[in-house]
Each structure stands twice: as structure tokens, then as C-alpha cells.
Design an enzyme around this catalytic site. Structure first.
Site, PDB file in Angstrom:
ATOM      1  N   SER A 107       0.841  -1.191   0.000  1.00 47.32           N
ATOM      2  CA  SER A 107       0.000   0.000   0.000  1.00 47.32           C
ATOM      3  C   SER A 107       0.885   1.253   0.000  1.00 47.32           C
ATOM      4  O   SER A 107       1.705   1.434  -0.903  1.00 47.32           O
ATOM      5  CB  SER A 107      -0.977  -0.054   1.175  1.00 47.32           C
ATOM      6  N   ASP A 247      -9.128  -5.547  -5.033  1.00 55.83           N
ATOM      7  CA  ASP A 247      -8.300  -4.567  -4.322  1.00 55.83           C
ATOM      8  C   ASP A 247      -8.864  -3.156  -4.447  1.00 55.83           C
ATOM      9  O   ASP A 247      -9.346  -2.753  -5.514  1.00 55.83           O
ATOM     10  CB  ASP A 247      -6.895  -4.600  -4.938  1.00 55.83           C
ATOM     11  N   HIS A 274      -7.158  -5.915  -0.859  1.00 55.50           N
ATOM     12  CA  HIS A 274      -5.988  -5.076  -0.584  1.00 55.50           C
ATOM     13  C   HIS A 274      -4.958  -5.775   0.302  1.00 55.50           C
ATOM     14  O   HIS A 274      -3.761  -5.625   0.091  1.00 55.50           O
ATOM     15  CB  HIS A 274      -6.457  -3.778   0.079  1.00 55.50           C
TER      16      HIS A 274
END
Length: 296
Positions: A107, A247, A274
Site C-alpha cells: 500500500s 483490491d 488489498h
């Protein structure tokens, strides 16, 4: 074997944990960069299993301002910029004495990893960008599309309470939960590692709220205009880009990494979102290990 250290950085310190394999291969270590910003390493700590799988030392650390590293709630907003975290990374790396190394970022960690790589630092051997956008505008565009697919009552709650500034309203919190369970982590209840990272962030949300905002899809912080797209051709190391089918980092958000980084490869995990590494840890680690296998 694991050992913990702290390294001075500016007016604070960085905490790190090293996981060393029982039978070291002599290959370059892997640094794991957590997301948020400000979410601490707990939710990605299961990647320490890569030490035994790959024979490499795995380094986790909490970026300054969160987790077990020093907290700075009174620091000015201007402090929390990518260059701060690039400098912190190299301060830690140099203190550990690692001249050659790999970087895996999840991320925001993938965004940070890209920021490190575009500077072409000596010794970087490989880059893994996991569930990350190449610009926040692309992230917001993707989030808007995913929000539009939520049930009507959830969409209306998000819009209404963001407009009114009532983000602590139960309806807003419930709508956020629905989004998270679709696109952040599809395991219910949330895994304890994720809960632990989120709890420490909520206890001191300085970095997350300053750079990002109140949640994953309402980005109003200082990072709102971040982009690295025009700098990506400067990355000159083997690069793997991964994401989940569902995601919140939608395909359009990470496509520039694949299109602009010379020789970059990509992998999409079917059925995941995610936090792919939490949803299918063995499969995720296998893909990472396969990418690292031929590299020094």
C-alpha cells in the site's frame, strides 16, 4: 531467530525487528515497508516467514510517528512528506550495515518503495510494489468507482456524513466497514494483525490523518496530490507489481508501474483484495519468493 533494535533518527528513533533464517543463503536482505502511512508493521508481520522460505534476513520496522517508533503528535504537517521516510529508510539500512538489499512495500509502503527506487540508490537489488497506486488521483478515481458499487444506503451515508463532517456517525462507520470488507480485507472478522495495526493508528492518528485522511477512500491529507508516474522510468531494478482482484488499489491505479518501469512484471491474486498477504498468505509469499529466487 529474531532481534529488535532502535536506531536514532532526527529527534526520535526508528524501531525494527530482524528475522534471520536458520540457514542463511547469503542473499541480500528484504526490507518490508508497511502502509498507512502510519499503520505500523503488525499487519504485515507474517511476511517474516519469507526468511526461512528464501534464506534471507527480513527486516520489519515501524516508520517514525507510529507503532514502536517515536511518536511526534505536535510536529508540523509539513514534516510528513515522502522524503522524510526515504531518509529514515536509509538511516536504518546504514545502521544495520546492509549495502545490498531488496524492498517490498505494501500500500503506502509500495509508494514509499517506488520513491526510494526512483532515486537509484546504490545497492538496491529488487523492488516489490504490493497493492499500491502510482498516484493519489488514480486512487481516488478507483475509490469513487468502488463506492458507486456499494448498496445505496451505504453510498448515501458516506456522501451525507462527509459533506456534514460527521464521520463518527454510526451510519458512516457502518458504510466504511462494508467498503473495507469488500476491498481492504475480505476475512471476517478482521485478522488480529490488522486489528493491532489499526488500533495503534487510532491511538495516535497523526501521520495517517495528516498525510491521508480519515479513512482509505476519503483522502484529504497532504498526500492528496502525490504522484510518481512521471518518474517511474528512472527505476532500474527488477520490479514486481502485485494486487488483488477486488483490491481498493484498482487496476488503473497500479497500471503505470507496469507500463513505465522498464521490465516490470505483474501478478493479480484472484479472489483477494488489498491485504492479499493476510487473505492468502502462503500463495502471496510463494509469488514473492519466486520473484526473489534468481536475484542476489
Amino acid at each position: 531467530m529474531q532481534r529488535e533494535i532502535t536506531v536514532p533518527f532526527l529527534d526520535g528513533f526508528t524501531w525494527a525487528r530482524l528475522t534471520e533464517p536458520a540457514e542463511p543463503s547469503g542473499a541480500a536482505p528484504l526490507f518490508v515497508l508497511h502502509g498507512g502511512p502510519g499503520m505500523a508493521h503488525d499487519y504485515v508481520k507474517n511476511l517474516d516467514a519469507l526468511a526461512e522460505i528464501t534464506g534471507r534476513t527480513v527486516v520489519h520496522y515501524d516508520q517514525i510517528g507510529c507503532g514502536r517508533s517515536s511518536h511526534h503528535p505536535d510536529a508540523p504537517a509539513a514534516r510528513w512528506v515522502p522524503q522524510l521516510f526515504v531518509d529514515e529508510f536509509h538511516t536504518l539500512r546504514e545502521a544495520l550495515g546492509f549495502d545490498e538489499y531488496h524492498v517490498l512495500g505494501q500500500s503506502w509502503g509500495g509508494m514509499l518503495g517506488a520513491e526510494i527506487a526512483v532515486r537509484r540508490p546504490a545497492g538496491l537489488q529488487g523492488l516489490m510494489i504490493c497493492n499500491s497506486p502510482a498516484s493519489m488521483q488514480l486512487w481516488l478515481d478507483g475509490a469513487a468507482r468502488l463506492r458507486a458499487e456499494l448498496p445505496a444506503e451505504n453510498r448515501e451515508a458516506l456522501d451525507r456524513h462527509e459533506a456534514d463532517g460527521t464521520l463518527d456517525h454510526p451510519d458512516y462507520i457502518e458504510a466504511t466497514r462494508v467498503f473495507y470488507e469488500r476491498h481492504v480485507c475480505r476475512i471476517t472478522p478482521m485478522p488480529q494483525d490488522f486489528v493491532d495495526s489499526e488500533a495503534q493508528m487510532l491511538a495516535d492518528p497523526t501521520v495517517y490523518h495528516t498525510m491521508n485522511g480519515p479513512n482509505e477512500f476519503h483522502v484529504v491529507g497532504t498526500g492528496r496530490d502525490w504522484t510518481i508516474i512521471d518518474r517511474l522510468p528512472q527505476i532500474a531494478v527488477p520490479t514486481l507489481v502485485v494486487a488483488g482482484e477486488f483490491d481498493e488499489a484498482t487496476p488503473e491505479t497500479w497500471a503505470p508501474f507496469v507500463e513505465q518501469i522498464p521490465g516490470a512484471r505483474s501478478h493479480v491474486f484472484a479472489g483477494a483484495s488489498h491485504c492479499t498477504h493476510l487473505e492468502m498468505p502462503d500463495v502471496f509469499r510463494g509469488v514473492i519468493a519466486d520473484f526473489l529466487a534468481p536475484l542476489p
